[in-house]
Design an enzyme around this catalytic site. Structure first.
Site, PDB file in Angstrom:
ATOM      1  CD  GLU A  49      -2.190   1.414   2.886  1.00  0.00           C
ATOM      2  OE1 GLU A  49      -2.271   2.556   3.391  1.00  0.00           O
ATOM      3  OE2 GLU A  49      -2.516   0.379   3.507  1.00  0.00           O
ATOM      4  CB  THR A  62      -3.587   8.207   3.914  1.00  0.00           C
ATOM      5  OG1 THR A  62      -2.628   7.357   4.566  1.00  0.00           O
ATOM      6  CG2 THR A  62      -3.884   9.370   4.861  1.00  0.00           C
ATOM      7  CE  LYS A  97      -5.543   1.868   8.486  1.00  0.00           C
ATOM      8  NZ  LYS A  97      -5.082   2.936   7.563  1.00  0.00           N
TER       9      LYS A  97
END
Length: 209
Positions: free
Chosen positions: A51, A81, A141
């Site tokens: 990621e 993000t 997550k």
């Protein structure tokens, strides 16, 4: 307005993407060359998922560079993000195969659904997990994982046995096994990989499971 619903294919996508290894690298703010270097080292050792948090133009360039290199190996790269729909669109333009957020945002989820990109929202409470499930999301997550603690994930598996957790925040080769043993499906390691010993140690952990 009705809530966006994640298709069964999106959940199945994560099921398949994380089936090879319960590990993911998060390459935050490392620049293009370092991101490529660490990704290729991880891929060579069997850690497939990477990621790139999108927080600068350099991050976007790193993702654009890394995505086709991953594709050559039959792998993919995600964008992290992601805080708003514009971030989702940028992620798609840069070649991200999935998006990740620190929290749960209806607008981000809806934008990801519209573009057909699997999305991994962040959760830290039972209420947020429940909300994610109501949107059809089964993969979430857990953040910040180290602060929540391995026992939190074990406890959440009780009322939410169908949920699959990616533990993120404060993870490393030193505590990954504890969280995996607590029922976490995937451990995502970020800043710890600045230590050159981390990726080989993670690969060793992977080989032993």
């Amino acid at each position: 307005m009705s809530s966006p619903q994640v298709s069964a294919d999106s959940n199945a996508w994560f099921d398949h993407a994380f089936s090879a290894a319960p590990l993911m690298l998060i390459l935050r703010g490392l620049g293009v060359e370092r991101s490529v270097e660490l990704s290729e080292r991880a891929w060579d050792l069997g850690i497939d998922m990477v990621e790139i948090p999108l927080q600068s133009d350099t991050d976007a360039e790193a993702l654009r560079t890394l995505a086709p290199r991953a594709a050559e190996r039959g792998l993919c790269v995600g964008a992290g993000t992601i805080l708003d729909p514009e971030g989702v669109r940028l992620a798609a333009e840069c070649g991200a195969a999935f998006t990740v957020a620190p929290g749960t945002s209806r607008e981000v989820l809806e934008a990801s659904v519209d573009l057909g990109i699997p999305h991994l929202p962040g959760v830290a409470t039972a209420t947020e997990i429940h909300a994610a499930l109501r949107h059809g999301v089964r993969w979430v997550k857990g953040f910040p994982a180290a602060r929540l603690g391995a026992s939190w994930f074990r406890d959440m598996r009780g009322p939410f046995p169908e949920v699959r957790f990616v533990a993120t925040g404060g993870m490393s080769a030193h505590n990954a096994a504890e969280f995996l043993d607590a029922g976490v499906s995937v451990v995502a390691v970020g800043s710890a990989i600045e230590d050159e010993a981390q990726i080989p140690a993670l690969a060793e952990l992977l080989a032993g499971r």
